[in-house]
Design an enzyme around this catalytic site. Sequence first.
Site, PDB file in Angstrom:
ATOM      1  N   GLU A   1      -6.405   6.276 -11.145  1.00 53.71           N
ATOM      2  CA  GLU A   1      -5.919   7.481 -10.457  1.00 53.71           C
ATOM      3  C   GLU A   1      -5.645   7.045  -9.034  1.00 53.71           C
ATOM      4  O   GLU A   1      -6.576   6.809  -8.276  1.00 53.71           O
ATOM      5  CB  GLU A   1      -6.991   8.581 -10.445  1.00 53.71           C
ATOM      6  CG  GLU A   1      -7.491   9.004 -11.799  1.00 53.71           C
ATOM      7  CD  GLU A   1      -6.465   9.775 -12.601  1.00 53.71           C
ATOM      8  OE1 GLU A   1      -5.401  10.135 -12.040  1.00 53.71           O
ATOM      9  OE2 GLU A   1      -6.718  10.004 -13.787  1.00 53.71           O
TER      10      GLU A   1
ATOM     11  N   GLU B   1       2.112   6.825   1.595  1.00 58.00           N
ATOM     12  CA  GLU B   1       0.992   7.758   1.627  1.00 58.00           C
ATOM     13  C   GLU B   1       0.238   7.602   2.942  1.00 58.00           C
ATOM     14  O   GLU B   1      -0.211   6.511   3.288  1.00 58.00           O
ATOM     15  CB  GLU B   1       0.048   7.474   0.459  1.00 58.00           C
ATOM     16  CG  GLU B   1      -1.083   8.456   0.418  1.00 58.00           C
ATOM     17  CD  GLU B   1      -1.990   8.240  -0.779  1.00 58.00           C
ATOM     18  OE1 GLU B   1      -2.476   7.114  -0.940  1.00 58.00           O
ATOM     19  OE2 GLU B   1      -2.197   9.203  -1.535  1.00 58.00           O
TER      20      GLU B   1
ATOM     21  N   CYS C   1      -5.301  13.099  -2.839  1.00 52.24           N
ATOM     22  CA  CYS C   1      -4.272  12.248  -3.445  1.00 52.24           C
ATOM     23  C   CYS C   1      -3.033  13.041  -3.849  1.00 52.24           C
ATOM     24  O   CYS C   1      -1.922  12.545  -3.747  1.00 52.24           O
ATOM     25  CB  CYS C   1      -4.850  11.498  -4.623  1.00 52.24           C
ATOM     26  SG  CYS C   1      -5.776  12.569  -5.704  1.00 52.24           S
TER      27      CYS C   1
ATOM     28  N   LYS D   1     -19.743   2.975  -8.891  1.00 51.43           N
ATOM     29  CA  LYS D   1     -19.701   2.422  -7.535  1.00 51.43           C
ATOM     30  C   LYS D   1     -19.011   3.390  -6.584  1.00 51.43           C
ATOM     31  O   LYS D   1     -17.795   3.535  -6.590  1.00 51.43           O
ATOM     32  CB  LYS D   1     -18.959   1.083  -7.517  1.00 51.43           C
ATOM     33  CG  LYS D   1     -19.192   0.399  -6.178  1.00 51.43           C
ATOM     34  CD  LYS D   1     -17.998  -0.302  -5.633  1.00 51.43           C
ATOM     35  CE  LYS D   1     -17.200   0.216  -4.523  1.00 51.43           C
ATOM     36  NZ  LYS D   1     -17.782   0.667  -3.299  1.00 51.43           N
TER      37      LYS D   1
HETATM   38  P1  NAP Z   1      -9.608   2.416  -1.785  1.00 51.57           P
HETATM   39  O1  NAP Z   1      -9.725   1.668  -0.545  1.00 51.57           O
HETATM   40  O2  NAP Z   1      -8.689   1.970  -2.829  1.00 51.57           O
HETATM   41  O3  NAP Z   1     -11.095   2.537  -2.335  1.00 51.57           O
HETATM   42  C1  NAP Z   1     -11.406   3.161  -3.540  1.00 51.57           C
HETATM   43  C2  NAP Z   1     -12.620   2.503  -4.129  1.00 51.57           C
HETATM   44  O4  NAP Z   1     -12.275   1.184  -4.503  1.00 51.57           O
HETATM   45  C3  NAP Z   1     -13.796   2.388  -3.168  1.00 51.57           C
HETATM   46  O5  NAP Z   1     -15.000   2.567  -3.869  1.00 51.57           O
HETATM   47  C4  NAP Z   1     -13.665   0.961  -2.686  1.00 51.57           C
HETATM   48  O6  NAP Z   1     -14.880   0.414  -2.208  1.00 51.57           O
HETATM   49  C5  NAP Z   1     -13.211   0.281  -3.941  1.00 51.57           C
HETATM   50  N1  NAP Z   1     -12.586  -1.017  -3.730  1.00 51.57           N
HETATM   51  C6  NAP Z   1     -12.051  -1.521  -2.592  1.00 51.57           C
HETATM   52  N2  NAP Z   1     -11.605  -2.783  -2.810  1.00 51.57           N
HETATM   53  C7  NAP Z   1     -11.865  -3.078  -4.106  1.00 51.57           C
HETATM   54  C8  NAP Z   1     -11.640  -4.216  -4.923  1.00 51.57           C
HETATM   55  N3  NAP Z   1     -11.065  -5.320  -4.469  1.00 51.57           N
HETATM   56  N4  NAP Z   1     -12.036  -4.177  -6.213  1.00 51.57           N
HETATM   57  C9  NAP Z   1     -12.609  -3.069  -6.714  1.00 51.57           C
HETATM   58  N5  NAP Z   1     -12.869  -1.971  -5.971  1.00 51.57           N
HETATM   59  C10 NAP Z   1     -12.485  -1.970  -4.689  1.00 51.57           C
HETATM   60  O7  NAP Z   1      -9.211   3.918  -1.555  1.00 51.57           O
HETATM   61  P2  NAP Z   1      -9.825   4.886  -0.474  1.00 51.57           P
HETATM   62  O8  NAP Z   1      -9.197   4.497   0.801  1.00 51.57           O
HETATM   63  O9  NAP Z   1     -11.278   4.936  -0.573  1.00 51.57           O
HETATM   64  O10 NAP Z   1      -9.291   6.290  -1.018  1.00 51.57           O
HETATM   65  C11 NAP Z   1      -8.078   6.780  -0.694  1.00 51.57           C
HETATM   66  C12 NAP Z   1      -7.047   6.487  -1.766  1.00 51.57           C
HETATM   67  O11 NAP Z   1      -7.466   6.967  -3.029  1.00 51.57           O
HETATM   68  C13 NAP Z   1      -5.748   7.167  -1.501  1.00 51.57           C
HETATM   69  O12 NAP Z   1      -4.691   6.268  -1.675  1.00 51.57           O
HETATM   70  C14 NAP Z   1      -5.668   8.274  -2.535  1.00 51.57           C
HETATM   71  O13 NAP Z   1      -4.401   8.694  -2.887  1.00 51.57           O
HETATM   72  C15 NAP Z   1      -6.421   7.719  -3.646  1.00 51.57           C
HETATM   73  N6  NAP Z   1      -7.011   8.800  -4.435  1.00 51.57           N
HETATM   74  C16 NAP Z   1      -6.461   9.083  -5.637  1.00 51.57           C
HETATM   75  C17 NAP Z   1      -6.962  10.100  -6.403  1.00 51.57           C
HETATM   76  C18 NAP Z   1      -6.382  10.426  -7.753  1.00 51.57           C
HETATM   77  O14 NAP Z   1      -7.018  11.114  -8.514  1.00 51.57           O
HETATM   78  N7  NAP Z   1      -5.214   9.940  -8.085  1.00 51.57           N
HETATM   79  C19 NAP Z   1      -8.052  10.848  -5.940  1.00 51.57           C
HETATM   80  C20 NAP Z   1      -8.588  10.532  -4.701  1.00 51.57           C
HETATM   81  C21 NAP Z   1      -8.055   9.490  -3.962  1.00 51.57           C
HETATM   82  P3  NAP Z   1     -15.240   0.429  -0.636  1.00 51.57           P
HETATM   83  O15 NAP Z   1     -15.300   1.860  -0.234  1.00 51.57           O
HETATM   84  O16 NAP Z   1     -16.555  -0.223  -0.602  1.00 51.57           O
HETATM   85  O17 NAP Z   1     -14.159  -0.318   0.053  1.00 51.57           O
END
Ligand code: NAP
Length: 499
Positions: free
Chosen positions: A254, A387, A288, A179
């Site tokens: 992650e 963050e 991240c 997804k």
């Molecule tokens: P996010 O809002 O947590 O979204 C990540 C993914 O989760 C998206 O595909 C999102 O779908 C989905 N999602 C949202 N709500 C969900 C739920 N209730 N149940 C299951 N899945 C759900 O994060 P983001 O804003 O896209 O990305 C930024 C964050 O990712 C930052 O905090 C960053 O630090 C972290 N990150 C971490 C790493 C690592 O390797 N540690 C790498 C990259 C990013 P939708 O897009 O459809 O909402």
Amino acid sequence: MERYQLFIDGRFCDADTGETRPTINPGNEEPIALVPVATRNDTKRAIEAARRSFDEGTWAGMSPKDRAAKLMKVFEILKSKESEIAELESKDGGSTIRKTTMMDAPVGIEHFKQLVELGAALPLYEPLPWVDFPFVSWNFVNREPIGVCAGIIPWNFPFMMAVWKTAPALIMGNSIVLKPASDTPLTALELAKAIAEADLPPGVFNIITGSGSVVGPELCTNPMVDKVALTGSTETGKNVMRMAADTVKKVTLELGGKSPTIVLEDADLDLAVDGALFGTFFHAGQVCESGTRCFVPASIYDKFMAQMLERVGHIKIGDPQDFETTMGPVVSKAQLNTVNGYIDLGQTEGARMLCGGKRPAGMNKGFFIEPTIFDNVRNEMRIAQEEIFGPVLSVIRYNDVNEAIQMANDSIYGLGGAVFSRNVPGAIDIAKRIRTGTVWINDYHLLNALAPFGGYKQSGVGRELGPHGLLEYTQVKHIHVDLTADRKKRFWYDYLFND
Ligand code: NAP
Ligand code: MG
């Protein structure tokens, strides 16, 4: 405009409602392509296909070598589409074309190959020590696929993240439902096309594009799913873990970070300044492991900051599809609002904004914000603890290196970090004291498909990449073989008692 489809059970299809939504180029706010809005029902269909394919055992039962041969075909197809992927990645997420051409596309494709090769070579049989009490038996561990995996990925490195979820799951014999993030689904959908062309058994790989709040709960609660692997925010990670708890799914997470860069007095100043800038402003800070807290010794503080403010001016912000641009926009309006909110907060908290903090002059379209540096930051301020996920650096002065390490570790996160010093053994000692999953010495952001990546504390659970990451896609089975075949000892406890 191209209209993409879901890929479920070996076939491309629309969402069951027929609904689509446009994805937007963050550099000019224009639509690029239409993608299906998958429903909970579509998600169930994808999970059922993955379950059926796994239980039939065609893919799981193949030798790793045969799976690798199929997956290397995917690699060849991706390789032939490298420049297309680079261009799409830049348009969909706002990464500079410079970066997607040199990094996201070629490195993502290379990681696909490396993970497949590494996975195919991992020993699935692990011998255990000889056992002769109470009787002689032969014991070993068999590594098996987990089953149906859900891979949920974020918008910052859409293609690379799709690869990091898909290649390990597949080479280890699992089925997967992928997804992508709603803001950046296109290159994951291109990966789906490559997989379709390579003709894997139906249901082994499925992709659904839809809102995380709709399809996420299905992926995380459906009893047919065995494992959820998420890359995303810490908030979503907690949510996923809670949802997965009812059916005790395996999870790897992650999540977010607030990583420290510690500059030592003896650092090569040019290297440290550029390293700190790259550590923070690479991909407009939407990484991240970004080094968003920079600890600088008081003894070289003024010199360091003067050089940093000069060098930050060399970052060329602009149209991400222009090869000269070195920093593009952030991914969406919502993300821009978040970043701006933190820039206001930093000033309210009493930090001093040295540069940036506004939209670049003359750029009226797109989600742009200048590289922003705060100093006079205290580690307990919210801009140093939370963050931001945008181009905002907090500089913190220190007097003693132990104080710097203590502040570096004073965070709920533990993902990355760096030490800049000419004394490498000393820097290694400091790296060992930083409680994060990766520490770079005199470098930043260089990830290696053969090395584990992941977080301490609230930055995550488990690891991706390398043997550690691949083994997260396996179950461990202990097999015990009795070597005496003596009928009496079926009731061995009594037998020993009477002997
Ligand atoms: P996010 O809002 O947590 O979204 C990540 C993914 O989760 C998206 O595909 C999102 O779908 C989905 N999602 C949202 N709500 C969900 C739920 N209730 N149940 C299951 N899945 C759900 O994060 P983001 O804003 O896209 O990305 C930024 C964050 O990712 C930052 O905090 C960053 O630090 C972290 N990150 C971490 C790493 C690592 O390797 N540690 C790498 C990259 C990013 P939708 O897009 O459809 O909402
Ligand atoms: Mg987009």
